[in-house]
Motif scaffolding. Structure first.
Motif, PDB file in Angstrom:
ATOM      1  N   LYS A  34       0.803  -1.357  -0.019  1.00  0.00           N
ATOM      2  CA  LYS A  34       0.132   0.169   0.118  1.00  0.00           C
ATOM      3  C   LYS A  34       0.885   1.179   0.100  1.00  0.00           C
ATOM      4  CE  LYS A  34      -4.506  -1.371   0.288  1.00  0.00           C
ATOM      5  NZ  LYS A  34      -5.261  -0.805  -0.815  1.00  0.00           N
ATOM      6  N   LYS A  35       1.877   1.128   0.651  1.00  0.00           N
ATOM      7  CA  LYS A  35       2.885   2.423   0.612  1.00  0.00           C
ATOM      8  C   LYS A  35       3.968   2.391  -0.345  1.00  0.00           C
ATOM      9  CE  LYS A  35       1.515   4.012   4.758  1.00  0.00           C
ATOM     10  NZ  LYS A  35       0.900   5.261   4.863  1.00  0.00           N
ATOM     11  N   ARG A  36       4.040   1.507  -1.367  1.00  0.00           N
ATOM     12  CA  ARG A  36       5.185   1.701  -2.253  1.00  0.00           C
ATOM     13  C   ARG A  36       4.941   0.601  -3.500  1.00  0.00           C
ATOM     14  NH1 ARG A  36      10.874   1.151   0.029  1.00  0.00           N
ATOM     15  NH2 ARG A  36       9.830   2.412   1.244  1.00  0.00           N
ATOM     16  N   CYS A  37       5.060   1.003  -4.443  1.00  0.00           N
ATOM     17  CA  CYS A  37       4.973  -0.037  -5.691  1.00  0.00           C
ATOM     18  C   CYS A  37       6.414   0.387  -6.688  1.00  0.00           C
ATOM     19  CB  CYS A  37       3.982   0.218  -6.662  1.00  0.00           C
ATOM     20  SG  CYS A  37       2.392  -0.391  -5.934  1.00  0.00           S
ATOM     21  N   ILE A  38       7.352  -0.656  -6.654  1.00  0.00           N
ATOM     22  CA  ILE A  38       8.539  -0.567  -7.448  1.00  0.00           C
ATOM     23  C   ILE A  38       8.313  -1.768  -8.398  1.00  0.00           C
ATOM     24  CG2 ILE A  38      10.893  -0.660  -7.738  1.00  0.00           C
ATOM     25  CD1 ILE A  38      10.817   0.279  -4.474  1.00  0.00           C
ATOM     26  N   VAL A  39       8.352  -1.293  -9.556  1.00  0.00           N
ATOM     27  CA  VAL A  39       8.243  -2.329 -10.848  1.00  0.00           C
ATOM     28  C   VAL A  39       9.055  -2.159 -11.774  1.00  0.00           C
ATOM     29  CG1 VAL A  39       6.318  -3.179 -12.540  1.00  0.00           C
ATOM     30  CG2 VAL A  39       5.732  -2.417 -10.413  1.00  0.00           C
ATOM     31  N   LYS A  40       9.781  -3.383 -12.167  1.00  0.00           N
ATOM     32  CA  LYS A  40      10.766  -3.013 -13.633  1.00  0.00           C
ATOM     33  C   LYS A  40      10.276  -4.142 -14.394  1.00  0.00           C
ATOM     34  CE  LYS A  40      14.046  -6.681 -11.965  1.00  0.00           C
ATOM     35  NZ  LYS A  40      15.062  -6.948 -12.856  1.00  0.00           N
ATOM     36  N   CYS A  41      10.708  -4.057 -15.745  1.00  0.00           N
ATOM     37  CA  CYS A  41      10.809  -4.916 -16.871  1.00  0.00           C
ATOM     38  C   CYS A  41      11.497  -6.175 -16.527  1.00  0.00           C
ATOM     39  CB  CYS A  41      11.191  -4.329 -18.070  1.00  0.00           C
ATOM     40  SG  CYS A  41      11.219  -5.519 -19.670  1.00  0.00           S
ATOM     41  N   ALA A  42      10.504  -7.236 -16.758  1.00  0.00           N
ATOM     42  CA  ALA A  42      11.149  -8.678 -16.373  1.00  0.00           C
ATOM     43  C   ALA A  42      12.240  -9.168 -17.045  1.00  0.00           C
ATOM     44  CB  ALA A  42       9.901  -9.643 -16.696  1.00  0.00           C
ATOM     45  N   ILE A  43      12.825  -8.422 -18.209  1.00  0.00           N
ATOM     46  CA  ILE A  43      13.755  -9.021 -18.880  1.00  0.00           C
ATOM     47  C   ILE A  43      14.978  -8.542 -18.222  1.00  0.00           C
ATOM     48  CG2 ILE A  43      15.149  -8.754 -21.237  1.00  0.00           C
ATOM     49  CD1 ILE A  43      12.230 -10.512 -21.212  1.00  0.00           C
ATOM     50  N   GLU A  44      16.005  -9.340 -18.243  1.00  0.00           N
ATOM     51  CA  GLU A  44      17.321  -8.865 -17.429  1.00  0.00           C
ATOM     52  C   GLU A  44      17.991  -8.112 -18.146  1.00  0.00           C
ATOM     53  OE1 GLU A  44      19.463  -8.612 -14.117  1.00  0.00           O
ATOM     54  OE2 GLU A  44      17.811 -10.173 -14.352  1.00  0.00           O
ATOM     55  N   GLY A  45      18.321  -7.045 -17.539  1.00  0.00           N
ATOM     56  CA  GLY A  45      19.244  -6.003 -18.147  1.00  0.00           C
ATOM     57  C   GLY A  45      18.462  -4.880 -18.918  1.00  0.00           C
ATOM     58  N   CYS A  46      17.224  -4.796 -19.202  1.00  0.00           N
ATOM     59  CA  CYS A  46      16.183  -3.952 -19.606  1.00  0.00           C
ATOM     60  C   CYS A  46      16.119  -2.826 -18.369  1.00  0.00           C
ATOM     61  CB  CYS A  46      15.018  -4.264 -20.148  1.00  0.00           C
ATOM     62  SG  CYS A  46      13.916  -3.100 -20.743  1.00  0.00           S
ATOM     63  N   PRO A  47      16.603  -1.525 -18.930  1.00  0.00           N
ATOM     64  CA  PRO A  47      16.415  -0.274 -17.615  1.00  0.00           C
ATOM     65  C   PRO A  47      15.007   0.186 -17.550  1.00  0.00           C
ATOM     66  CG  PRO A  47      16.933   0.572 -19.910  1.00  0.00           C
ATOM     67  CD  PRO A  47      16.840  -0.719 -20.358  1.00  0.00           C
ATOM     68  N   TRP A  48      13.890  -0.287 -18.111  1.00  0.00           N
ATOM     69  CA  TRP A  48      12.528   0.108 -17.838  1.00  0.00           C
ATOM     70  C   TRP A  48      12.236   0.212 -16.297  1.00  0.00           C
ATOM     71  CZ3 TRP A  48       8.168  -1.138 -15.749  1.00  0.00           C
ATOM     72  CH2 TRP A  48       6.827  -0.223 -15.974  1.00  0.00           C
ATOM     73  N   ARG A  49      11.813   0.990 -15.494  1.00  0.00           N
ATOM     74  CA  ARG A  49      11.409   0.656 -14.125  1.00  0.00           C
ATOM     75  C   ARG A  49      10.584   1.983 -13.684  1.00  0.00           C
ATOM     76  NH1 ARG A  49      14.485  -1.164  -9.498  1.00  0.00           N
ATOM     77  NH2 ARG A  49      14.299  -0.198  -7.758  1.00  0.00           N
ATOM     78  N   ILE A  50       9.596   1.854 -12.731  1.00  0.00           N
ATOM     79  CA  ILE A  50       8.775   2.726 -12.308  1.00  0.00           C
ATOM     80  C   ILE A  50       8.752   2.626 -10.834  1.00  0.00           C
ATOM     81  CG2 ILE A  50       6.546   1.230 -12.529  1.00  0.00           C
ATOM     82  CD1 ILE A  50       5.476   4.133 -13.545  1.00  0.00           C
ATOM     83  N   HIS A  51       8.604   3.498  -9.875  1.00  0.00           N
ATOM     84  CA  HIS A  51       8.530   3.539  -8.557  1.00  0.00           C
ATOM     85  C   HIS A  51       7.415   4.650  -8.186  1.00  0.00           C
ATOM     86  CE1 HIS A  51       9.876   5.468  -4.519  1.00  0.00           C
ATOM     87  NE2 HIS A  51       9.209   4.190  -4.264  1.00  0.00           N
ATOM     88  N   ALA A  52       6.161   4.461  -7.376  1.00  0.00           N
ATOM     89  CA  ALA A  52       5.366   4.996  -6.987  1.00  0.00           C
ATOM     90  C   ALA A  52       4.863   5.091  -5.727  1.00  0.00           C
ATOM     91  CB  ALA A  52       4.126   4.944  -7.934  1.00  0.00           C
TER      92      ALA A  52
END
Length: 135
Positions: A36-54
């Motif tokens: 509830k206090k944090r969502c950190i998500v990244k692309c599942a492919i190793e080495g891909c830089p896509w990332r989001i933090h809310a």
């Protein structure tokens, strides 16, 4: 598209929008933190830089994107595990409200054409059943 400092009314809305985005852009995600206090998500492919933090703003429920890296270096995949039968059912409710007699082949064709997702026959059957129950 996401942007840094984008606001959402709550964590649940952020999760729904994130799931739709991942399905629309045809990539798998990994939830590093999903509370509830944090969502950190990244692309599942190793080495891909896509990332989001809310996370929430202060003590209120409004959720804000704190950091976002939008670049992908991976190959997109339309066999997305985020496209569950529950997600498909939510997308089918408006369609089946009008055309309740659609067969599973027609439902499959509609999902493929609208969302470029290729679910299994079992997913389509489950989704159609859930959508009709909701209607």
């Amino acid at each position: 598209e996401f942007e840094k400092d984008m606001l959402f009314t709550n964590v649940d809305l952020f999760r729904v929008v994130l799931k739709d985005y991942a399905i629309q852009k045809c990539f798998q995600i990994v939830r590093l933190k999903n509370v509830k206090k944090r969502c950190i998500v990244k692309c599942a492919i190793e080495g891909c830089p896509w990332r989001i933090h809310a996370s929430p703003i202060g003590e209120i429920t409004t959720f804000q994107i704190k950091s976002y890296t939008p670049q992908h270096t991976c190959v997109m995949n339309n066999r997305n595990t985020e496209a569950t039968s529950d997600w498909i059912a939510k997308k089918l409710v408006p369609l089946l409200w009008i055309h309740s007699q659609m067969n599973t082949e027609s439902v499959y064709a509609e999902i493929v054409s609208k969302y470029d997702v290729h679910p299994s026959k079992m997913q389509i059957w489950k989704a159609k059943t859930r959508a009709l129950e909701e209607i």
